[in-house]
Scaffold this active site. Structure first.
Site, PDB file in Angstrom:
ATOM      1  N   SER A 136       0.849  -1.197   0.000  1.00  0.00           N
ATOM      2  CA  SER A 136       0.000   0.000   0.000  1.00  0.00           C
ATOM      3  C   SER A 136       0.879   1.240   0.000  1.00  0.00           C
ATOM      4  CB  SER A 136      -0.868  -0.004   1.261  1.00  0.00           C
ATOM      5  OG  SER A 136      -1.522   1.241   1.421  1.00  0.00           O
ATOM      6  N   TYR A 149      -1.864  -0.600  10.482  1.00  0.00           N
ATOM      7  CA  TYR A 149      -1.902  -0.930   9.049  1.00  0.00           C
ATOM      8  C   TYR A 149      -0.627  -0.437   8.365  1.00  0.00           C
ATOM      9  CZ  TYR A 149      -3.714  -1.285   4.257  1.00  0.00           C
ATOM     10  OH  TYR A 149      -3.891  -1.598   2.918  1.00  0.00           O
ATOM     11  N   LYS A 153       2.320  -2.728   6.490  1.00  0.00           N
ATOM     12  CA  LYS A 153       2.694  -2.570   5.079  1.00  0.00           C
ATOM     13  C   LYS A 153       4.167  -2.150   4.948  1.00  0.00           C
ATOM     14  CE  LYS A 153      -1.260  -3.819   3.276  1.00  0.00           C
ATOM     15  NZ  LYS A 153      -1.397  -5.080   2.538  1.00  0.00           N
TER      16      LYS A 153
HETATM   17  P1  NAP Z   1     -11.078  -6.463   0.713  1.00  0.00           P
HETATM   18  O1  NAP Z   1     -12.078  -6.000  -0.279  1.00  0.00           O
HETATM   19  O2  NAP Z   1     -11.326  -6.290   2.161  1.00  0.00           O
HETATM   20  O3  NAP Z   1     -10.734  -8.008   0.395  1.00  0.00           O
HETATM   21  C1  NAP Z   1      -9.789  -8.685   1.162  1.00  0.00           C
HETATM   22  C2  NAP Z   1      -9.892 -10.156   0.902  1.00  0.00           C
HETATM   23  O4  NAP Z   1      -8.920 -10.820   1.746  1.00  0.00           O
HETATM   24  C3  NAP Z   1     -11.257 -10.718   1.284  1.00  0.00           C
HETATM   25  O5  NAP Z   1     -11.631 -11.725   0.379  1.00  0.00           O
HETATM   26  C4  NAP Z   1     -10.994 -11.285   2.676  1.00  0.00           C
HETATM   27  O6  NAP Z   1     -11.893 -12.308   3.054  1.00  0.00           O
HETATM   28  C5  NAP Z   1      -9.597 -11.828   2.497  1.00  0.00           C
HETATM   29  N1  NAP Z   1      -8.975 -12.055   3.802  1.00  0.00           N
HETATM   30  C6  NAP Z   1      -8.799 -11.144   4.787  1.00  0.00           C
HETATM   31  N2  NAP Z   1      -8.295 -11.751   5.875  1.00  0.00           N
HETATM   32  C7  NAP Z   1      -8.132 -13.061   5.562  1.00  0.00           C
HETATM   33  C8  NAP Z   1      -7.668 -14.179   6.279  1.00  0.00           C
HETATM   34  N3  NAP Z   1      -7.286 -14.096   7.558  1.00  0.00           N
HETATM   35  N4  NAP Z   1      -7.638 -15.381   5.653  1.00  0.00           N
HETATM   36  C9  NAP Z   1      -8.056 -15.493   4.372  1.00  0.00           C
HETATM   37  N5  NAP Z   1      -8.514 -14.463   3.643  1.00  0.00           N
HETATM   38  C10 NAP Z   1      -8.555 -13.261   4.241  1.00  0.00           C
HETATM   39  O7  NAP Z   1      -9.679  -5.737   0.464  1.00  0.00           O
HETATM   40  P2  NAP Z   1      -9.033  -5.088  -0.865  1.00  0.00           P
HETATM   41  O8  NAP Z   1      -9.314  -3.647  -0.836  1.00  0.00           O
HETATM   42  O9  NAP Z   1      -9.363  -5.902  -2.056  1.00  0.00           O
HETATM   43  O10 NAP Z   1      -7.489  -5.250  -0.476  1.00  0.00           O
HETATM   44  C11 NAP Z   1      -6.647  -6.194  -1.097  1.00  0.00           C
HETATM   45  C12 NAP Z   1      -5.214  -5.808  -0.807  1.00  0.00           C
HETATM   46  O11 NAP Z   1      -4.955  -4.482  -1.280  1.00  0.00           O
HETATM   47  C13 NAP Z   1      -4.855  -5.778   0.674  1.00  0.00           C
HETATM   48  O12 NAP Z   1      -3.539  -6.259   0.863  1.00  0.00           O
HETATM   49  C14 NAP Z   1      -4.903  -4.306   1.027  1.00  0.00           C
HETATM   50  O13 NAP Z   1      -4.109  -3.997   2.145  1.00  0.00           O
HETATM   51  C15 NAP Z   1      -4.383  -3.713  -0.251  1.00  0.00           C
HETATM   52  N6  NAP Z   1      -4.733  -2.320  -0.453  1.00  0.00           N
HETATM   53  C16 NAP Z   1      -6.040  -1.927  -0.479  1.00  0.00           C
HETATM   54  C17 NAP Z   1      -6.354  -0.588  -0.672  1.00  0.00           C
HETATM   55  C18 NAP Z   1      -7.774  -0.091  -0.702  1.00  0.00           C
HETATM   56  O14 NAP Z   1      -7.979   1.124  -0.580  1.00  0.00           O
HETATM   57  N7  NAP Z   1      -8.757  -0.956  -0.902  1.00  0.00           N
HETATM   58  C19 NAP Z   1      -5.316   0.344  -0.819  1.00  0.00           C
HETATM   59  C20 NAP Z   1      -3.991  -0.082  -0.785  1.00  0.00           C
HETATM   60  C21 NAP Z   1      -3.726  -1.419  -0.608  1.00  0.00           C
HETATM   61  P3  NAP Z   1     -13.140 -11.958   4.045  1.00  0.00           P
HETATM   62  O15 NAP Z   1     -13.923 -10.875   3.374  1.00  0.00           O
HETATM   63  O16 NAP Z   1     -13.840 -13.244   4.106  1.00  0.00           O
HETATM   64  O17 NAP Z   1     -12.548 -11.506   5.336  1.00  0.00           O
END
Ligand code: NAP
Length: 244
Positions: A136, A149, A153
Protein backbone atom coordinates in the site's frame (compact mmCIF):
# COMPACT_ATOMS: atom_id res chain seq x y z
CA UNK A 1 -0.36 -4.92 -22.72
CA UNK A 2 -1.68 -8.45 -23.21
CA UNK A 3 -0.35 -11.14 -20.93
CA UNK A 4 -0.38 -14.88 -21.41
CA UNK A 5 0.02 -17.14 -18.42
CA UNK A 6 -0.91 -20.30 -20.32
CA UNK A 7 0.64 -23.36 -18.72
CA UNK A 8 1.23 -21.54 -15.41
CA UNK A 9 -0.38 -22.24 -12.05
CA UNK A 10 -1.14 -19.22 -9.87
CA UNK A 11 -2.20 -18.87 -6.24
CA UNK A 12 -4.00 -15.73 -5.05
CA UNK A 13 -4.79 -15.06 -1.39
CA UNK A 14 -7.78 -12.98 -0.35
CA UNK A 15 -9.40 -13.96 -3.64
CA UNK A 16 -12.97 -13.73 -2.33
CA UNK A 17 -13.48 -10.02 -2.76
CA UNK A 18 -12.01 -6.81 -4.12
CA UNK A 19 -8.55 -6.72 -5.66
CA UNK A 20 -7.77 -10.38 -4.98
CA UNK A 21 -10.94 -11.62 -6.66
CA UNK A 22 -10.30 -9.46 -9.73
CA UNK A 23 -6.68 -10.68 -9.84
CA UNK A 24 -7.74 -14.33 -9.71
CA UNK A 25 -10.26 -13.81 -12.52
CA UNK A 26 -7.75 -11.87 -14.64
CA UNK A 27 -5.12 -14.58 -14.24
CA UNK A 28 -7.66 -17.21 -15.27
CA UNK A 29 -8.63 -15.12 -18.32
CA UNK A 30 -4.92 -14.98 -19.24
CA UNK A 31 -4.71 -18.76 -19.26
CA UNK A 32 -3.39 -19.58 -15.77
CA UNK A 33 -4.79 -22.36 -13.63
CA UNK A 34 -5.74 -20.46 -10.49
CA UNK A 35 -5.90 -21.53 -6.85
CA UNK A 36 -8.08 -19.04 -4.95
CA UNK A 37 -7.51 -18.83 -1.19
CA UNK A 38 -9.83 -17.00 1.17
CA UNK A 39 -11.73 -17.57 4.42
CA UNK A 40 -15.40 -17.11 3.41
CA UNK A 41 -16.86 -20.14 1.62
CA UNK A 42 -19.72 -18.14 0.09
CA UNK A 43 -17.19 -15.96 -1.76
CA UNK A 44 -15.48 -19.05 -3.15
CA UNK A 45 -18.86 -20.49 -4.23
CA UNK A 46 -19.70 -17.34 -6.20
CA UNK A 47 -16.17 -17.15 -7.63
CA UNK A 48 -16.47 -20.71 -8.93
CA UNK A 49 -19.82 -19.93 -10.49
CA UNK A 50 -18.12 -17.08 -12.33
CA UNK A 51 -15.04 -19.12 -13.27
CA UNK A 52 -15.43 -22.90 -12.84
CA UNK A 53 -11.75 -23.66 -13.63
CA UNK A 54 -10.62 -22.06 -10.33
CA UNK A 55 -9.54 -24.35 -7.49
CA UNK A 56 -10.90 -23.06 -4.15
CA UNK A 57 -9.13 -23.26 -0.79
CA UNK A 58 -11.05 -22.03 2.25
CA UNK A 59 -8.79 -21.19 5.19
CA UNK A 60 -8.17 -18.44 7.72
CA UNK A 61 -4.63 -17.35 6.87
CA UNK A 62 -4.20 -15.99 10.40
CA UNK A 63 -4.08 -19.65 11.53
CA UNK A 64 -0.53 -20.93 10.81
CA UNK A 65 -1.31 -24.64 11.30
CA UNK A 66 -4.56 -24.52 9.31
CA UNK A 67 -2.76 -22.75 6.46
CA UNK A 68 -0.02 -25.38 6.45
CA UNK A 69 -2.64 -28.15 6.27
CA UNK A 70 -4.76 -26.40 3.63
CA UNK A 71 -1.84 -25.76 1.28
CA UNK A 72 0.14 -28.97 1.73
CA UNK A 73 -1.37 -30.59 -1.38
CA UNK A 74 -1.72 -27.45 -3.44
CA UNK A 75 0.83 -28.67 -6.00
CA UNK A 76 3.27 -26.71 -8.14
CA UNK A 77 2.71 -22.96 -8.15
CA UNK A 78 4.54 -20.64 -10.59
CA UNK A 79 2.90 -17.33 -9.66
CA UNK A 80 1.89 -16.16 -6.18
CA UNK A 81 -0.09 -13.06 -5.24
CA UNK A 82 -0.12 -12.36 -1.50
CA UNK A 83 -3.13 -10.07 -1.42
CA UNK A 84 -5.16 -10.92 1.72
CA UNK A 85 -5.00 -8.25 4.40
CA UNK A 86 -7.12 -6.56 7.01
CA UNK A 87 -7.33 -2.89 7.96
CA UNK A 88 -8.45 -2.10 11.48
CA UNK A 89 -8.39 1.65 11.96
CA UNK A 90 -7.87 3.15 15.40
CA UNK A 91 -6.22 6.28 16.76
CA UNK A 92 -2.68 5.43 17.84
CA UNK A 93 -3.42 5.89 21.56
CA UNK A 94 -6.31 3.40 21.37
CA UNK A 95 -4.55 0.59 19.51
CA UNK A 96 -5.01 -2.73 21.30
CA UNK A 97 -2.74 -5.76 21.49
CA UNK A 98 -5.40 -7.84 19.72
CA UNK A 99 -5.66 -5.41 16.84
CA UNK A 100 -1.89 -5.39 16.49
CA UNK A 101 -1.59 -9.19 16.55
CA UNK A 102 -4.48 -9.88 14.16
CA UNK A 103 -3.17 -7.37 11.65
CA UNK A 104 0.41 -8.62 11.72
CA UNK A 105 -0.80 -12.26 11.58
CA UNK A 106 -2.64 -11.71 8.30
CA UNK A 107 -0.77 -8.84 6.64
CA UNK A 108 2.80 -10.01 7.35
CA UNK A 109 3.11 -13.42 9.01
CA UNK A 110 0.76 -15.18 6.56
CA UNK A 111 2.62 -13.63 3.62
CA UNK A 112 5.87 -15.05 4.96
CA UNK A 113 4.28 -18.44 5.56
CA UNK A 114 2.41 -18.84 2.25
CA UNK A 115 5.52 -17.63 0.42
CA UNK A 116 7.69 -20.18 2.23
CA UNK A 117 5.33 -23.01 1.24
CA UNK A 118 5.16 -21.89 -2.39
CA UNK A 119 8.83 -20.87 -2.79
CA UNK A 120 10.11 -24.15 -1.33
CA UNK A 121 8.30 -25.91 -4.18
CA UNK A 122 9.62 -23.43 -6.76
CA UNK A 123 13.17 -23.95 -5.48
CA UNK A 124 12.85 -27.75 -5.44
CA UNK A 125 11.55 -27.82 -9.03
CA UNK A 126 14.21 -25.34 -10.19
CA UNK A 127 11.61 -23.71 -12.41
CA UNK A 128 11.75 -20.20 -10.93
CA UNK A 129 8.65 -18.13 -10.33
CA UNK A 130 7.23 -14.73 -9.51
CA UNK A 131 5.65 -13.42 -6.33
CA UNK A 132 3.75 -10.15 -5.92
CA UNK A 133 2.90 -8.86 -2.47
CA UNK A 134 0.03 -6.39 -2.34
CA UNK A 135 1.27 -3.59 -0.12
CA UNK A 136 0.00 0.00 0.00
CA UNK A 137 1.00 3.63 -0.23
CA UNK A 138 0.53 3.37 3.54
CA UNK A 139 3.86 1.54 3.73
CA UNK A 140 5.67 4.77 2.98
CA UNK A 141 3.40 7.57 4.13
CA UNK A 142 1.80 8.12 7.53
CA UNK A 143 -2.01 8.09 7.49
CA UNK A 144 -4.10 9.13 10.48
CA UNK A 145 -5.66 6.18 12.42
CA UNK A 146 -3.57 3.75 10.34
CA UNK A 147 -0.69 3.12 12.80
CA UNK A 148 -0.91 -0.66 12.72
CA UNK A 149 -1.90 -0.93 9.05
CA UNK A 150 0.98 1.37 8.02
CA UNK A 151 3.36 -0.66 10.18
CA UNK A 152 2.26 -3.95 8.58
CA UNK A 153 2.69 -2.57 5.08
CA UNK A 154 6.10 -1.07 5.92
CA UNK A 155 7.10 -4.51 7.18
CA UNK A 156 5.73 -6.06 3.98
CA UNK A 157 7.85 -3.81 1.75
CA UNK A 158 10.97 -4.84 3.65
CA UNK A 159 9.96 -8.51 3.71
CA UNK A 160 9.61 -8.24 -0.07
CA UNK A 161 13.18 -6.96 -0.40
CA UNK A 162 14.67 -9.74 1.72
CA UNK A 163 12.65 -12.36 -0.15
CA UNK A 164 13.96 -10.89 -3.43
CA UNK A 165 17.51 -11.09 -2.08
CA UNK A 166 17.29 -14.69 -0.90
CA UNK A 167 15.02 -16.14 -3.59
CA UNK A 168 16.60 -14.32 -6.56
CA UNK A 169 19.38 -16.90 -6.94
CA UNK A 170 16.61 -19.48 -7.51
CA UNK A 171 15.14 -17.28 -10.28
CA UNK A 172 12.18 -16.41 -8.08
CA UNK A 173 11.37 -12.69 -8.38
CA UNK A 174 9.55 -10.93 -5.55
CA UNK A 175 8.04 -7.45 -5.87
CA UNK A 176 5.18 -5.48 -4.40
CA UNK A 177 2.49 -3.16 -5.68
CA UNK A 178 1.59 -0.17 -3.51
CA UNK A 179 -1.88 1.13 -4.38
CA UNK A 180 -3.54 4.30 -3.23
CA UNK A 181 -7.18 4.07 -2.13
CA UNK A 182 -9.34 1.62 -4.12
CA UNK A 183 -13.06 1.64 -3.38
CA UNK A 184 -13.40 -2.00 -2.35
CA UNK A 185 -14.94 -3.03 0.98
CA UNK A 186 -11.62 -2.12 2.61
CA UNK A 187 -11.38 1.20 0.78
CA UNK A 188 -14.91 2.15 1.79
CA UNK A 189 -14.04 1.47 5.43
CA UNK A 190 -11.46 4.24 5.52
CA UNK A 191 -12.49 6.65 2.81
CA UNK A 192 -16.33 6.80 2.45
CA UNK A 193 -16.47 10.04 4.41
CA UNK A 194 -16.54 12.71 1.64
CA UNK A 195 -14.32 15.11 3.60
CA UNK A 196 -11.65 12.47 4.18
CA UNK A 197 -11.88 11.37 0.55
CA UNK A 198 -11.53 14.95 -0.67
CA UNK A 199 -8.39 15.50 1.41
CA UNK A 200 -6.83 12.30 0.08
CA UNK A 201 -7.84 13.06 -3.53
CA UNK A 202 -6.26 16.52 -3.26
CA UNK A 203 -2.90 14.81 -2.58
CA UNK A 204 -3.10 12.51 -5.64
CA UNK A 205 -1.71 14.35 -8.69
CA UNK A 206 -3.90 12.36 -11.11
CA UNK A 207 -6.92 13.46 -9.05
CA UNK A 208 -8.62 10.10 -8.64
CA UNK A 209 -8.48 6.92 -6.58
CA UNK A 210 -7.18 3.72 -8.20
CA UNK A 211 -9.56 1.30 -9.86
CA UNK A 212 -9.25 -2.39 -9.04
CA UNK A 213 -8.09 -2.94 -12.64
CA UNK A 214 -5.20 -0.46 -12.17
CA UNK A 215 -3.84 -2.68 -9.41
CA UNK A 216 -4.52 -5.89 -11.35
CA UNK A 217 -2.65 -4.58 -14.43
CA UNK A 218 0.47 -3.69 -12.41
CA UNK A 219 0.32 -7.03 -10.62
CA UNK A 220 0.09 -8.97 -13.89
CA UNK A 221 3.04 -6.96 -15.24
CA UNK A 222 5.18 -7.89 -12.22
CA UNK A 223 4.13 -11.55 -12.52
CA UNK A 224 4.97 -11.63 -16.22
CA UNK A 225 8.22 -11.97 -18.13
CA UNK A 226 7.77 -8.35 -19.25
CA UNK A 227 9.34 -7.47 -15.89
CA UNK A 228 11.89 -10.29 -15.88
CA UNK A 229 14.76 -8.09 -14.60
CA UNK A 230 12.67 -6.39 -11.91
CA UNK A 231 13.16 -7.81 -8.43
CA UNK A 232 12.64 -6.34 -4.95
CA UNK A 233 10.77 -3.18 -5.95
CA UNK A 234 7.72 -1.45 -4.51
CA UNK A 235 5.67 -0.22 -7.48
CA UNK A 236 3.32 2.62 -6.54
CA UNK A 237 -0.13 2.45 -8.17
CA UNK A 238 -1.05 5.75 -6.62
CA UNK A 239 -1.46 8.43 -9.27
CA UNK A 240 1.63 10.12 -7.87
CA UNK A 241 0.63 10.26 -4.18
CA UNK A 242 4.08 9.12 -3.05
CA UNK A 243 5.89 11.47 -5.41
CA UNK A 244 5.62 14.39 -2.98
P1 NAP B 1 -11.08 -6.46 0.71
O1 NAP B 1 -12.08 -6.00 -0.28
O2 NAP B 1 -11.33 -6.29 2.16
O3 NAP B 1 -10.73 -8.01 0.39
C1 NAP B 1 -9.79 -8.69 1.16
C2 NAP B 1 -9.89 -10.16 0.90
O4 NAP B 1 -8.92 -10.82 1.75
C3 NAP B 1 -11.26 -10.72 1.28
O5 NAP B 1 -11.63 -11.72 0.38
C4 NAP B 1 -10.99 -11.28 2.68
O6 NAP B 1 -11.89 -12.31 3.05
C5 NAP B 1 -9.60 -11.83 2.50
N1 NAP B 1 -8.97 -12.06 3.80
C6 NAP B 1 -8.80 -11.14 4.79
N2 NAP B 1 -8.30 -11.75 5.87
C7 NAP B 1 -8.13 -13.06 5.56
C8 NAP B 1 -7.67 -14.18 6.28
N3 NAP B 1 -7.29 -14.10 7.56
N4 NAP B 1 -7.64 -15.38 5.65
C9 NAP B 1 -8.06 -15.49 4.37
N5 NAP B 1 -8.51 -14.46 3.64
C10 NAP B 1 -8.55 -13.26 4.24
O7 NAP B 1 -9.68 -5.74 0.46
P2 NAP B 1 -9.03 -5.09 -0.86
O8 NAP B 1 -9.31 -3.65 -0.84
O9 NAP B 1 -9.36 -5.90 -2.06
O10 NAP B 1 -7.49 -5.25 -0.48
C11 NAP B 1 -6.65 -6.19 -1.10
C12 NAP B 1 -5.21 -5.81 -0.81
O11 NAP B 1 -4.95 -4.48 -1.28
C13 NAP B 1 -4.85 -5.78 0.67
O12 NAP B 1 -3.54 -6.26 0.86
C14 NAP B 1 -4.90 -4.31 1.03
O13 NAP B 1 -4.11 -4.00 2.14
C15 NAP B 1 -4.38 -3.71 -0.25
N6 NAP B 1 -4.73 -2.32 -0.45
C16 NAP B 1 -6.04 -1.93 -0.48
C17 NAP B 1 -6.35 -0.59 -0.67
C18 NAP B 1 -7.77 -0.09 -0.70
O14 NAP B 1 -7.98 1.12 -0.58
N7 NAP B 1 -8.76 -0.96 -0.90
C19 NAP B 1 -5.32 0.34 -0.82
C20 NAP B 1 -3.99 -0.08 -0.78
C21 NAP B 1 -3.73 -1.42 -0.61
P3 NAP B 1 -13.14 -11.96 4.05
O15 NAP B 1 -13.92 -10.88 3.37
O16 NAP B 1 -13.84 -13.24 4.11
O17 NAP B 1 -12.55 -11.51 5.34
Amino acid sequence: MDFSFAGKRALVTGAGKGIGRATALALARCGAKVVAVTRTQADLDSLLQECPSITPVCVDLADWAATEAALQDVGAIDLLVNNAAIAKLQPFLEVTADQFDQSFDVNVKAVLHVSQIVARGMKARGSGGAIVNVSSQASQCALRDHAVYCATKGALDMLTKVMALELGPHQIRVNCVNPTVVMTDMGRLGWSDPDKAKTMLSRIPLGRFAEVEDVVDSTLFLLSDRSKMTNGVSLPVDGGFLAH
